[in-house]
Design a protein around this motif. Structure first.
Motif, PDB file in Angstrom:
ATOM      1  N   ARG A 198       6.745  12.886  -1.339  1.00  0.00           N
ATOM      2  CA  ARG A 198       5.634  12.256  -1.687  1.00  0.00           C
ATOM      3  C   ARG A 198       5.558  11.226  -2.792  1.00  0.00           C
ATOM      4  NH1 ARG A 198       0.416  13.474  -0.012  1.00  0.00           N
ATOM      5  NH2 ARG A 198      -1.134  12.204  -0.849  1.00  0.00           N
ATOM      6  N   GLU A 199       6.523  11.518  -3.874  1.00  0.00           N
ATOM      7  CA  GLU A 199       6.734  10.778  -4.934  1.00  0.00           C
ATOM      8  C   GLU A 199       7.385   9.343  -4.494  1.00  0.00           C
ATOM      9  OE1 GLU A 199       9.312  14.130  -5.636  1.00  0.00           O
ATOM     10  OE2 GLU A 199       7.262  13.902  -5.160  1.00  0.00           O
ATOM     11  N   ASP A 200       8.449   9.501  -3.492  1.00  0.00           N
ATOM     12  CA  ASP A 200       9.049   8.452  -2.927  1.00  0.00           C
ATOM     13  C   ASP A 200       8.198   7.611  -2.199  1.00  0.00           C
ATOM     14  OD1 ASP A 200      11.439   9.441  -4.012  1.00  0.00           O
ATOM     15  OD2 ASP A 200      12.014  10.548  -2.023  1.00  0.00           O
ATOM     16  N   ILE A 237      -1.591   8.171   6.860  1.00  0.00           N
ATOM     17  CA  ILE A 237      -0.783   7.045   5.922  1.00  0.00           C
ATOM     18  C   ILE A 237       0.730   7.474   5.684  1.00  0.00           C
ATOM     19  CG2 ILE A 237      -0.763   5.441   3.912  1.00  0.00           C
ATOM     20  CD1 ILE A 237      -3.801   5.002   4.136  1.00  0.00           C
ATOM     21  N   PHE A 238       0.728   8.928   5.130  1.00  0.00           N
ATOM     22  CA  PHE A 238       1.889   9.176   4.664  1.00  0.00           C
ATOM     23  C   PHE A 238       2.979   9.272   5.798  1.00  0.00           C
ATOM     24  CE2 PHE A 238       4.908  12.658   3.909  1.00  0.00           C
ATOM     25  CZ  PHE A 238       5.417  12.510   2.848  1.00  0.00           C
ATOM     26  N   GLU A 239       2.506   9.782   6.877  1.00  0.00           N
ATOM     27  CA  GLU A 239       3.475   9.779   8.269  1.00  0.00           C
ATOM     28  C   GLU A 239       3.772   8.383   8.640  1.00  0.00           C
ATOM     29  OE1 GLU A 239       1.509  13.678  10.340  1.00  0.00           O
ATOM     30  OE2 GLU A 239       0.660  11.770  10.959  1.00  0.00           O
ATOM     31  N   ASN A 240       3.123   7.372   8.535  1.00  0.00           N
ATOM     32  CA  ASN A 240       3.254   5.856   8.862  1.00  0.00           C
ATOM     33  C   ASN A 240       4.376   5.395   7.800  1.00  0.00           C
ATOM     34  OD1 ASN A 240       2.071   4.402  11.320  1.00  0.00           O
ATOM     35  ND2 ASN A 240       0.558   6.007  10.376  1.00  0.00           N
ATOM     36  N   LEU A 241       4.129   5.956   6.537  1.00  0.00           N
ATOM     37  CA  LEU A 241       5.210   5.322   5.684  1.00  0.00           C
ATOM     38  C   LEU A 241       6.484   6.087   5.721  1.00  0.00           C
ATOM     39  CD1 LEU A 241       2.777   4.579   2.435  1.00  0.00           C
ATOM     40  CD2 LEU A 241       3.522   2.980   4.269  1.00  0.00           C
ATOM     41  N   ALA A 242       6.570   7.278   5.977  1.00  0.00           N
ATOM     42  CA  ALA A 242       7.848   8.029   6.015  1.00  0.00           C
ATOM     43  C   ALA A 242       8.311   7.967   7.478  1.00  0.00           C
ATOM     44  CB  ALA A 242       7.482   9.650   5.563  1.00  0.00           C
ATOM     45  N   TYR A 243       7.939   6.970   8.297  1.00  0.00           N
ATOM     46  CA  TYR A 243       8.186   7.086   9.587  1.00  0.00           C
ATOM     47  C   TYR A 243       9.797   6.939   9.745  1.00  0.00           C
ATOM     48  CZ  TYR A 243       8.877   5.695  14.468  1.00  0.00           C
ATOM     49  OH  TYR A 243       9.209   5.530  15.966  1.00  0.00           O
ATOM     50  N   GLY A 245      -6.922   9.563   0.601  1.00  0.00           N
ATOM     51  CA  GLY A 245      -5.699   8.990   0.312  1.00  0.00           C
ATOM     52  C   GLY A 245      -4.508   8.837   1.197  1.00  0.00           C
ATOM     53  N   TYR A 246      -3.411   9.393   0.922  1.00  0.00           N
ATOM     54  CA  TYR A 246      -2.445   9.173   1.736  1.00  0.00           C
ATOM     55  C   TYR A 246      -2.572  10.381   3.024  1.00  0.00           C
ATOM     56  CZ  TYR A 246       0.510   6.630  -1.645  1.00  0.00           C
ATOM     57  OH  TYR A 246       0.851   5.511  -2.282  1.00  0.00           O
ATOM     58  N   ALA A 264       7.394   3.455  -3.111  1.00  0.00           N
ATOM     59  CA  ALA A 264       7.462   2.261  -2.137  1.00  0.00           C
ATOM     60  C   ALA A 264       5.917   1.586  -1.910  1.00  0.00           C
ATOM     61  CB  ALA A 264       7.724   2.861  -0.830  1.00  0.00           C
ATOM     62  N   ALA A 265       4.853   2.390  -1.970  1.00  0.00           N
ATOM     63  CA  ALA A 265       3.278   1.868  -1.781  1.00  0.00           C
ATOM     64  C   ALA A 265       3.103   1.114  -3.328  1.00  0.00           C
ATOM     65  CB  ALA A 265       2.652   3.038  -1.560  1.00  0.00           C
ATOM     66  N   LYS A 266       3.560   1.435  -4.225  1.00  0.00           N
ATOM     67  CA  LYS A 266       3.412   0.890  -5.719  1.00  0.00           C
ATOM     68  C   LYS A 266       3.978  -0.624  -5.308  1.00  0.00           C
ATOM     69  CE  LYS A 266       2.167   4.939  -8.269  1.00  0.00           C
ATOM     70  NZ  LYS A 266       2.733   5.926  -9.363  1.00  0.00           N
ATOM     71  N   ALA A 267       5.444  -0.449  -5.117  1.00  0.00           N
ATOM     72  CA  ALA A 267       6.227  -1.466  -5.120  1.00  0.00           C
ATOM     73  C   ALA A 267       5.484  -2.703  -4.273  1.00  0.00           C
ATOM     74  CB  ALA A 267       7.466  -1.581  -4.748  1.00  0.00           C
ATOM     75  N   ALA A 268       4.872  -2.168  -3.031  1.00  0.00           N
ATOM     76  CA  ALA A 268       4.371  -3.009  -2.016  1.00  0.00           C
ATOM     77  C   ALA A 268       2.791  -3.517  -2.318  1.00  0.00           C
ATOM     78  CB  ALA A 268       4.339  -2.381  -0.432  1.00  0.00           C
ATOM     79  N   ARG A 269       2.367  -2.956  -3.424  1.00  0.00           N
ATOM     80  CA  ARG A 269       0.836  -3.423  -3.795  1.00  0.00           C
ATOM     81  C   ARG A 269       0.138  -2.971  -3.274  1.00  0.00           C
ATOM     82  NH1 ARG A 269       4.424  -4.443  -7.108  1.00  0.00           N
ATOM     83  NH2 ARG A 269       4.238  -6.216  -8.573  1.00  0.00           N
ATOM     84  N   ILE A 270       0.294  -1.650  -2.472  1.00  0.00           N
ATOM     85  CA  ILE A 270      -0.608  -1.136  -1.530  1.00  0.00           C
ATOM     86  C   ILE A 270      -1.344   0.336  -1.982  1.00  0.00           C
ATOM     87  CG2 ILE A 270       1.055   0.198   0.063  1.00  0.00           C
ATOM     88  CD1 ILE A 270      -2.369  -1.624   1.129  1.00  0.00           C
ATOM     89  N   HIS A 271      -0.698   0.821  -3.006  1.00  0.00           N
ATOM     90  CA  HIS A 271      -1.038   2.279  -3.533  1.00  0.00           C
ATOM     91  C   HIS A 271      -2.492   2.217  -4.062  1.00  0.00           C
ATOM     92  CE1 HIS A 271      -0.372   5.985  -5.595  1.00  0.00           C
ATOM     93  NE2 HIS A 271      -1.201   5.458  -6.661  1.00  0.00           N
ATOM     94  N   ARG A 272      -2.818   1.282  -4.816  1.00  0.00           N
ATOM     95  CA  ARG A 272      -4.092   1.331  -4.984  1.00  0.00           C
ATOM     96  C   ARG A 272      -5.231   1.302  -4.207  1.00  0.00           C
ATOM     97  NH1 ARG A 272      -6.097  -3.058  -9.476  1.00  0.00           N
ATOM     98  NH2 ARG A 272      -4.596  -1.879 -10.760  1.00  0.00           N
ATOM     99  N   TYR A 273      -4.953   0.665  -3.139  1.00  0.00           N
ATOM    100  CA  TYR A 273      -5.960   0.629  -2.108  1.00  0.00           C
ATOM    101  C   TYR A 273      -5.947   2.020  -1.169  1.00  0.00           C
ATOM    102  CZ  TYR A 273      -7.555   0.120   2.870  1.00  0.00           C
ATOM    103  OH  TYR A 273      -8.087   0.204   4.178  1.00  0.00           O
ATOM    104  N   ILE A 274      -4.784   2.628  -1.026  1.00  0.00           N
ATOM    105  CA  ILE A 274      -4.620   3.838  -0.319  1.00  0.00           C
ATOM    106  C   ILE A 274      -5.473   4.771  -1.206  1.00  0.00           C
ATOM    107  CG2 ILE A 274      -3.163   5.713   0.461  1.00  0.00           C
ATOM    108  CD1 ILE A 274      -0.852   3.620   0.726  1.00  0.00           C
ATOM    109  N   MET A 275      -5.286   4.639  -2.592  1.00  0.00           N
ATOM    110  CA  MET A 275      -5.864   6.143  -3.356  1.00  0.00           C
ATOM    111  C   MET A 275      -7.438   5.667  -3.127  1.00  0.00           C
ATOM    112  SD  MET A 275      -3.547   7.427  -4.216  1.00  0.00           S
ATOM    113  CE  MET A 275      -4.482   9.096  -5.101  1.00  0.00           C
TER     114      MET A 275
END
Length: 444
Positions: free
Chosen positions: A310-312, A297-303, A332-333, A316-327
């Motif tokens: 990692r914090e960036d 997931i990290f590689e896909n988001l940082a594509y 995780g990421y 972005a994942a928190k702003a997109a409301r997907i962070h909780r699902y990833i964790m």
């Protein structure tokens, strides 16, 4: 074919030439036998080539159709099962498979005739040489040793011809396959950047479309004399019925197509004078058709941002409301996604692609029905988060759910390739026109 068949033909040609020279040296009269058999071989091979080549072309086409159908059925397996059409698809496959089999049979059947037929003609030449050689020997015109040598050279002469005839079918198959490859290579490519095109730097995001007319086909114009202004840092929403030309505007803005008339400017510069690479790097896109790659997931988001920390990515994942699902995932990421993210839901895939776009340092953001697979409340939260994250950046949003674009600075109402209304939500509702009708149809 180039590495094997042509090399064999070249070696055979050298052998044929050497044998012919030696036979002429031994007995020019006996060489006249080949003046009859060689033209017969050439004419027959030429006839069979003209007959067989279309058959091999048809074989390649039918094999391509069969493979395409199989791929389509496998990718649409759930739809087939949902509509209980397994038997129908099986019948369709059997029909295409039968057509491919018949094409293969005909190509191989007639292709396999060439070698033995040419071999038969060459054996006739051996019989003629034996008969006329014996006559010349009885007349004292040639010795037994020379006749024996001539027969051996004639075999060396005929053998490569047989080999070349046998690989004619292979060459026909290669040529038929090459035609399809060359057809693909000959398709029109994206035009080169204009001479003197410059790289974009310090993009502000002020976009204008001036008197734009465009059609995907010359005789079918979709956009008619369209004018639009998207100021820097503004949120411009594009709404309208299906087929009105909303996505076409984005295609023109990203220079996937060039307008037939008019011009599009970015920060006052015509986009046709800008390199496509720098233009597209200045814009982050999230499309309705999401695409994720095999990887974490990290590689896909940082594509799009190779140096992302990692914090960036998490921000972005928190702003997109997907962070909780990833964790909530086991790793995780670092969770590995299957091909095209088939192990997560469509809505979650869209949220991941939105987070990926948020992470880019782009001055413009384009959302083409990017939140169509998430619930309305999540969509509103994402829009609010985007406005904070994309502050001072130009945003374009194509949406059918009008409740999510009420905070847009400017709403463009597109109908049949024309902007029929333009303004913010309150102004358009007060006008009571086409936009108000669309809005009311959703909420009344």
């Amino acid at each position: 074919s180039l590495s094997n068949d042509l090399l064999q033909i070249a070696a055979s040609a050298i052998t044929v030439l050497g044998s012919l020279i030696m036979m002429i040296t031994i007995s020019p009269m006996l060489v006249l036998v080949f003046a009859v058999t060689i033209p017969m071989s050439v004419l027959f091979t030429r006839y069979m080539t003209r007959k067989v080549r279309p058959l091999f072309h048809k074989r390649s086409v039918k094999l391509g159709e069969l493979n395409g159908f199989v791929e389509e059925v496998i990718s649409g397996q759930k739809t087939t099962k949902a509509y209980h059409q397994e038997a129908t698809q099986t019948r369709r496959f059997d029909k295409k498979n039968q057509e491919a089999m018949n094409a293969y049979y005909n190509a191989e059947y007639y292709g396999a005739m060439t070698g033995p037929s040419v071999n038969f003609i060459n054996n006739l030449s051996m019989a003629f040489i034996s008969v006329f050689g014996a006559i010349l020997f009885l007349l004292g015109r040639i010795s037994i040793g020379d006749l024996s040598s001539f027969v051996l050279y004639s075999r060396r002469f005929s053998g490569p011809i047989n080999e070349m005839a046998n690989i004619v079918s292979e060459l026909q198959s290669a040529c038929a396959a090459a035609e399809r490859v060359f057809d693909l290579m000959d398709q029109p490519t994206e035009p080169e950047d204009a001479a003197g095109a410059v790289e974009l730097s310090h993009v502000q995001g002020d976009v204008r479309m001036e008197n734009i007319s465009f059609g995907y086909e010359p005789d079918k114009e979709i956009i008619h004399n369209l004018n639009m202004h998207a100021p820097t840092g503004g949120l411009t929403a594009i709404v309208g019925p299906t087929g009105a030309g909303k996505t076409t505007l984005i295609n023109l803005l990203m220079s996937f197509y060039d307008p037939d008339e008019g011009r599009i400017t970015l920060d006052g510069r015509d986009i046709q004078s800008i390199t496509r690479r720098s233009l597209r790097l200045s814009c982050a896109m999230v499309l309705q058709d999401t695409w994720l790659f095999t990887g974490t997931i990290f590689e896909n988001l940082a594509y799009g941002k190779k140096d992302a920390k990692r914090e960036d990515v998490e921000a972005a994942a928190k702003a997109a409301r997907i962070h909780r699902y990833i964790m909530s995932l086991p790793n995780g990421y670092d969770t590995v996604l299957d091909e095209n993210g088939i192990n997560i839901s469509q809505g979650q895939k869209q949220l991941l692609t939105i987070a990926r776009a948020m992470l880019l340092d782009a001055k413009m953001l384009i959302l083409d029905e990017a939140t169509s697979n998430v619930d309305t409340r999540t969509e509103q939260q994402i829009q609010a988060a985007m406005r904070t994250l994309m502050k001072d950046k130009t945003c374009f949003v194509i949406a059918h759910r009008l409740s999510t674009i009420q905070n847009a600075n400017n709403i463009l109402v597109v109908r049949d390739g024309d902007i029929v209304e333009q303004g913010d939500h309150q102004a358009l509702m007060a006008k009571g026109g086409f936009y108000a009708g669309l809005y009311n149809s959703q909420f009344q």
